[in-house]
Design an enzyme around this catalytic site. Structure first.
Site, PDB file in Angstrom:
ATOM      1  N   SER A 139      23.921 -10.234   3.268  1.00  0.00           N
ATOM      2  CA  SER A 139      22.727 -10.379   4.087  1.00  0.00           C
ATOM      3  C   SER A 139      21.998  -9.777   3.204  1.00  0.00           C
ATOM      4  O   SER A 139      21.339  -8.318   4.153  1.00  0.00           O
ATOM      5  CB  SER A 139      23.290 -10.287   5.332  1.00  0.00           C
ATOM      6  OG  SER A 139      23.818 -10.999   6.023  1.00  0.00           O
ATOM      7  N   ARG A 154      17.113  -6.341  -4.273  1.00  0.00           N
ATOM      8  CA  ARG A 154      17.047  -5.418  -3.618  1.00  0.00           C
ATOM      9  C   ARG A 154      17.294  -5.346  -2.616  1.00  0.00           C
ATOM     10  O   ARG A 154      17.155  -5.911  -1.262  1.00  0.00           O
ATOM     11  CB  ARG A 154      15.101  -4.427  -4.075  1.00  0.00           C
ATOM     12  CG  ARG A 154      14.330  -5.759  -2.701  1.00  0.00           C
ATOM     13  CD  ARG A 154      12.870  -5.571  -2.568  1.00  0.00           C
ATOM     14  NE  ARG A 154      12.586  -6.874  -1.080  1.00  0.00           N
ATOM     15  CZ  ARG A 154      12.724  -7.769  -1.768  1.00  0.00           C
ATOM     16  NH1 ARG A 154      12.393  -8.296  -2.987  1.00  0.00           N
ATOM     17  NH2 ARG A 154      12.302  -9.052  -0.407  1.00  0.00           N
ATOM     18  N   ASP A 192      23.195 -14.798   5.662  1.00  0.00           N
ATOM     19  CA  ASP A 192      23.547 -14.966   6.863  1.00  0.00           C
ATOM     20  C   ASP A 192      22.688 -15.560   7.623  1.00  0.00           C
ATOM     21  O   ASP A 192      23.633 -16.544   8.504  1.00  0.00           O
ATOM     22  CB  ASP A 192      23.639 -13.543   7.499  1.00  0.00           C
ATOM     23  CG  ASP A 192      22.616 -12.710   7.692  1.00  0.00           C
ATOM     24  OD1 ASP A 192      21.435 -13.442   6.762  1.00  0.00           O
ATOM     25  OD2 ASP A 192      22.356 -11.710   7.998  1.00  0.00           O
TER      26      ASP A 192
HETATM   27  C1  GLC Z   1      17.379  -8.771   5.622  1.00  0.00           C
HETATM   28  C2  GLC Z   1      18.000  -8.796   4.812  1.00  0.00           C
HETATM   29  C3  GLC Z   1      18.169 -10.656   4.939  1.00  0.00           C
HETATM   30  C4  GLC Z   1      18.828 -10.839   6.517  1.00  0.00           C
HETATM   31  C5  GLC Z   1      18.695 -10.527   6.620  1.00  0.00           C
HETATM   32  C6  GLC Z   1      19.099 -10.553   8.765  1.00  0.00           C
HETATM   33  O1  GLC Z   1      16.146  -9.249   6.149  1.00  0.00           O
HETATM   34  O2  GLC Z   1      16.924  -9.105   3.164  1.00  0.00           O
HETATM   35  O3  GLC Z   1      18.889 -11.372   3.488  1.00  0.00           O
HETATM   36  O4  GLC Z   1      19.411 -12.132   6.321  1.00  0.00           O
HETATM   37  O5  GLC Z   1      18.047  -8.677   7.561  1.00  0.00           O
HETATM   38  O6  GLC Z   1      20.206  -9.639   8.135  1.00  0.00           O
END
Ligand code: GLC
Length: 466
Positions: A139, A154, A192
């Site tokens: 995520s 990042r 996610d």
């Molecule tokens: C952050 C991450 C993203 C994820 C979100 C929720 O924004 O960069 O990839 O989907 O958190 O977990």
């Protein structure tokens, strides 16, 4: 200035008017488009290489892991078809120092947890059996040229581990798994939000997007391959011919990093400047669970520095960054003002007056309301971009699930933008609780990918190895 005056000023600053919501949403739509363009923009808009809508008839047994912000989850999912499934899951809390520790420690921790899970759930059959296909829910923003890879752009959500940015995380995990001889093969990497989108669509065809309002915030939706300018010239023929859909992981926590429209306060600016990645995730830093407790803490420290609150008390424990996680404002709102007394005494050894408790409670209400109202700008922007007039926005995450009134506040803000002006129960676009994206979603995606590969259909760009 009195404490009440200071509060009234903060109230103004945290208020997001219907006009502001509309202004933000309109800018958001153009930023979503920019992210899909060849030149790109702040919002990464990452093609997730899921090019089918689930039908609900997918079947099979899969393993999934979810590296979120706070926990590692390992899940064994059986898709039964007819939109049905069963699953068994275990949670392994990610040790806090690991967020900023060494890369190998992270992969070893995941592989160890996975190995423990496989031994527990598959017993001695573990090492002798065929490799279990695993969907990896990662995520964080990861660029993908194919479904089985993800190059970390990042870290977000307070993670800061050297040596991972710019790397494909799938082999990093697979190597750690192989060292332990765990019979598992990583077949797909998903976000996610993409998992949430697909899991919910497996169960509910009216799903139009998958959203996480948790430690971070983000959304995914289906676009169409031919409408993604940055993929021009890189798409295999079958995808173009079939006018394939394509799941897009927006990564819209990065919305407005150039600060054109967001009503950021001095507290938001401070949170950003003191974060491991200043200048990034401006939108997320105003609304996501990782930051809401910190907003409250900074407001209180500001009042304290003006001698308006906690007078003559030692507030050292409250001066520790992130001393309050989001459960603080969320529980305070849930239990009302008197709850603050015990909470502040037990957690920080700080005594509160009745006025202070009332103001702290009302601040939590403002912080939660701002989060919910700003959160819907991403939803409204996707609806405007795709011309969705009705549908279900499948939502998950600790803020959605636990922050009081989040859903009602979000619906009210959606109505402010779309002006439906009907009874809230008749709103055509609603947030509903998502199906388990990282487990069921990862399993459905692994199944859809297997089917495509069997049918000799593409699952990546023309340059990808798949
Ligand atoms: C952050 C991450 C993203 C994820 C979100 C929720 O924004 O960069 O990839 O989907 O958190 O977990």
């Amino acid at each position: 200035m009195s404490l009440l005056d200071a509060y009234e000023k903060t109230k103004q600053e945290l208020n997001v008017t219907p006009e502001k919501l509309t202004e933000i949403t309109d800018h958001f739509v153009s930023e979503l488009n920019k992210g899909l363009s060849k030149t790109g923009g702040n919002i990464p808009m990452i093609p997730g290489w899921v090019m089918d809508y689930p039908t609900g008839q997918e079947t099979g047994d899969y393993l999934a892991i979810d590296l979120g912000g706070t926990n590692l989850r390992v899940v064994k999912v059986s898709l039964l078809g007819d939109s049905k499934f069963t699953y068994e899951a275990e949670k392994y809390p990610i040790p806090v120092p690991m967020r900023t520790g060494k890369s190998e420690d992270l992969w070893n921790f995941i592989a160890d947890s996975l190995d423990t899970f496989v031994k527990k759930h598959y017993g001695s059959r573990g090492s002798s059996m065929a490799k279990l296909p695993l969907g990896f829910t990662f995520s964080y923003p990861a660029s993908q040229d194919a479904i089985n890879e993800g190059v970390l752009q990042r870290w977000t959500k307070g993670f800061d581990i050297d040596g991972v940015e710019g790397e494909n995380v799938v082999p990093l995990l697979q190597d750690a798994i192989n060292v332990r001889n765990t019979p598992v093969e990583v077949v797909s990497l998903i976000n996610d939000t993409t998992g949430t989108l697909v899991a919910s669509k497996y169960c509910d065809p009216e799903t139009i997007m998958g959203l996480i309002f948790g430690t971070g915030c983000n959304g995914a939706y289906y676009d169409v391959c031919k409408d993604i300018p940055k993929l021009e010239g890189r798409l295999p023929d079958d995808l173009l011919k079939e006018n394939s859909p394509m799941a897009i992981n927006c990564e819209y926590g990065a919305f407005d990093n150039e600060w054109a429209v967001l009503p950021r306060t001095k507290y938001d600016i401070q949170i950003d400047q003191e974060s491991p990645r200043p200048g990034q995730q401006y939108y997320e830093k105003m609304i996501a669970g990782y930051y809401l407790g910190e907003v409250l803490r900074l407001i209180l420290l500001d009042y304290y520095s003006q001698d308006l609150i906690f007078k003559d008390q030692n507030i050292k424990p409250l001066q520790v960054p992130f001393a309050m996680d989001t459960s603080f404002p969320s529980r305070i709102e849930q239990h009302s003002a008197p709850f603050v007394e015990g909470l502040f005494l037990d957690s920080f050894n700080i005594k509160t007056t009745e006025e202070e408790r009332n103001i702290i409670h009302d601040l939590c209400l403002l912080i939660g309301t701002r989060s919910a109202r700003l959160s819907v700008c991403g939803i409204a922007a996707i609806c405007k971009k795709r011309n969705y007039k009705a549908g279900h926005c499948a939502s998950d995450g600790s803020v959605f699930n636990k922050y009081p009134h989040f859903k009602e506040r979000a619906h009210e803000a959606l109505n402010d933008i779309f002006q439906w002006n009907c009874d809230p129960k008749d709103y055509p676009i609603t947030l509903i609780h998502a199906e388990d994206g990282s487990g069921v979603g990862a399993a459905v995606i692994a199944c859809l990918t297997e089917k495509r590969l069997l049918a000799n259909k593409s699952v990546g760009t023309i340059e990808s190895k798949l």
